[in-house]
Scaffold this motif. Structure first.
Motif, PDB file in Angstrom:
ATOM      1  N   THR A  51      -0.749  -1.687  13.050  1.00 38.94           N
ATOM      2  CA  THR A  51      -0.396  -1.550  11.639  1.00 38.94           C
ATOM      3  C   THR A  51      -1.482  -0.724  10.964  1.00 38.94           C
ATOM      4  N   GLU A  52      -1.119  -0.027   9.903  1.00 40.17           N
ATOM      5  CA  GLU A  52      -2.098   0.776   9.167  1.00 40.17           C
ATOM      6  C   GLU A  52      -1.780   0.725   7.684  1.00 40.17           C
ATOM      7  N   VAL A  53      -2.812   0.466   6.895  1.00 37.06           N
ATOM      8  CA  VAL A  53      -2.703   0.497   5.441  1.00 37.06           C
ATOM      9  C   VAL A  53      -3.734   1.504   4.957  1.00 37.06           C
ATOM     10  N   VAL A  54      -3.302   2.445   4.109  1.00 33.35           N
ATOM     11  CA  VAL A  54      -4.203   3.439   3.542  1.00 33.35           C
ATOM     12  C   VAL A  54      -4.349   3.144   2.051  1.00 33.35           C
ATOM     13  N   LEU A  55      -5.586   2.868   1.624  1.00 32.17           N
ATOM     14  CA  LEU A  55      -5.879   2.640   0.214  1.00 32.17           C
ATOM     15  C   LEU A  55      -6.644   3.847  -0.308  1.00 32.17           C
ATOM     16  N   THR A  56      -6.269   4.322  -1.499  1.00 34.91           N
ATOM     17  CA  THR A  56      -6.849   5.550  -2.040  1.00 34.91           C
ATOM     18  C   THR A  56      -7.388   5.331  -3.445  1.00 34.91           C
ATOM     19  N   ILE A  71     -14.447  -1.200  -0.606  1.00 36.81           N
ATOM     20  CA  ILE A  71     -13.182  -1.901  -0.800  1.00 36.81           C
ATOM     21  C   ILE A  71     -13.147  -3.107   0.125  1.00 36.81           C
ATOM     22  N   GLU A  72     -12.695  -4.247  -0.398  1.00 34.57           N
ATOM     23  CA  GLU A  72     -12.495  -5.440   0.425  1.00 34.57           C
ATOM     24  C   GLU A  72     -11.032  -5.853   0.346  1.00 34.57           C
ATOM     25  N   ILE A  73     -10.454  -6.226   1.504  1.00 34.78           N
ATOM     26  CA  ILE A  73      -9.086  -6.728   1.579  1.00 34.78           C
ATOM     27  C   ILE A  73      -9.165  -8.211   1.937  1.00 34.78           C
ATOM     28  N   TYR A  74      -8.320  -9.016   1.262  1.00 33.92           N
ATOM     29  CA  TYR A  74      -8.327 -10.464   1.437  1.00 33.92           C
ATOM     30  C   TYR A  74      -6.956 -10.951   1.900  1.00 33.92           C
ATOM     31  N   ASP A  75      -6.945 -11.996   2.735  1.00 31.23           N
ATOM     32  CA  ASP A  75      -5.675 -12.622   3.116  1.00 31.23           C
ATOM     33  C   ASP A  75      -5.261 -13.610   2.029  1.00 31.23           C
ATOM     34  N   THR A  76      -4.160 -14.316   2.223  1.00 31.02           N
ATOM     35  CA  THR A  76      -3.658 -15.221   1.185  1.00 31.02           C
ATOM     36  C   THR A  76      -4.564 -16.431   0.954  1.00 31.02           C
ATOM     37  N   ASP A  77      -5.454 -16.715   1.883  1.00 31.24           N
ATOM     38  CA  ASP A  77      -6.416 -17.806   1.700  1.00 31.24           C
ATOM     39  C   ASP A  77      -7.703 -17.337   1.023  1.00 31.24           C
ATOM     40  N   ALA A 101       2.910 -10.176   6.085  1.00 33.67           N
ATOM     41  CA  ALA A 101       1.891 -10.936   5.359  1.00 33.67           C
ATOM     42  C   ALA A 101       1.542 -10.229   4.051  1.00 33.67           C
ATOM     43  N   HIS A 102       1.045 -11.016   3.104  1.00 30.04           N
ATOM     44  CA  HIS A 102       0.602 -10.509   1.803  1.00 30.04           C
ATOM     45  C   HIS A 102      -0.918 -10.403   1.806  1.00 30.04           C
ATOM     46  N   TYR A 103      -1.434  -9.399   1.082  1.00 34.42           N
ATOM     47  CA  TYR A 103      -2.866  -9.177   0.974  1.00 34.42           C
ATOM     48  C   TYR A 103      -3.214  -8.785  -0.458  1.00 34.42           C
ATOM     49  N   SER A 122      -2.422  -5.962  -5.084  1.00 37.94           N
ATOM     50  CA  SER A 122      -1.802  -6.630  -3.941  1.00 37.94           C
ATOM     51  C   SER A 122      -0.808  -5.715  -3.246  1.00 37.94           C
ATOM     52  N   PHE A 123      -0.642  -5.986  -1.954  1.00 48.95           N
ATOM     53  CA  PHE A 123       0.346  -5.283  -1.149  1.00 48.95           C
ATOM     54  C   PHE A 123       0.824  -6.229  -0.066  1.00 48.95           C
ATOM     55  N   GLU A 124       1.887  -5.823   0.595  1.00 51.14           N
ATOM     56  CA  GLU A 124       2.456  -6.607   1.685  1.00 51.14           C
ATOM     57  C   GLU A 124       2.736  -5.672   2.850  1.00 51.14           C
ATOM     58  N   ILE A 125       2.479  -6.141   4.048  1.00 48.31           N
ATOM     59  CA  ILE A 125       2.891  -5.402   5.239  1.00 48.31           C
ATOM     60  C   ILE A 125       4.156  -6.083   5.739  1.00 48.31           C
ATOM     61  N   LEU A 126       5.272  -5.354   5.690  1.00 47.06           N
ATOM     62  CA  LEU A 126       6.556  -5.891   6.114  1.00 47.06           C
ATOM     63  C   LEU A 126       6.609  -5.974   7.637  1.00 47.06           C
TER      64      LEU A 126
END
Length: 191
Positions: A51-56, A71-77, A101-103, A122-126
């Protein structure tokens, strides 16, 4: 890999039923032909893309990429699952985050000359790896606040004008204090 001497003769389709965590499902399908004369072990290889997420991050005023933002990405917890610094293109690439999952993410450190954006996005990876939600963000504006109070009563004074000037004396803005005695100047990058 599963081995079973009980597979009957015939034509069988082999496919991946569930990918490894952080990888997209393989679309590959392979056929196994088994007859009474099949004695060798059949081997199949499947490839998965992560999977790949690009944040700009871009500059509020110019729209140019902003390198050097942490940049920090967090899980739902609320656990940090990824940390990186934006590249020269203003991007971070997060690989192998679990799909379906949601992030949330936020900027935790901005480079010199750029205002930290205090918002959490927030974003979600389907399940198919598609990313839905916010992946682009910009600088916040810089703020200068002036508090005007009465020297004797220590109460806020409303309606007092303050000016914001360049070092060469050019007036940029004039703001009046509100009922709380605060005058606020909003300054965009490059101003």
């Amino acid at each position: 890999v599963a081995e079973s001497p009980l597979i009957p003769c015939g034509e069988w389709v082999i496919f991946e039923s569930k990918p490894a965590t952080g990888y997209l499902p393989s679309e590959e399908r392979q056929v196994a032909l088994i007859d009474a004369n099949t004695t060798e072990t059949l081997t199949f290889a499947f490839q998965n893309r992560p999977t790949e997420v690009v944040l700009t991050k871009t500059d509020l005023t110019t729209g140019a990429p902003v390198p050097g933002a942490t940049i920090e990405i967090y899980d739902t917890d609320g656990n940090v699952v990824f940390t990186d610094v934006t590249s020269e293109t203003g991007q971070v690439h997060a690989f192998r985050l679990p799909a379906d999952a949601h992030y949330t993410f936020r900027e935790t450190l901005s480079p010199n000359g750029h205002a930290l954006n205090p918002d959490t996005f927030s974003f979600e990876i389907l399940p198919d790896g598609t990313v839905s939600g916010v992946t682009d963000f910009t600088d916040d504006v810089s703020r200068i606040r002036v508090l005007k109070i009465d020297a004797v009563t220590k109460k806020p004074l409303a309606g007092v004008s303050f000016g914001l000037y360049t070092q060469s004396g050019e007036q940029l803005q004039v703001q009046k204090t509100n009922s709380e005695g605060i005058a606020e100047f909003i300054v965009e990058q490059g101003t």
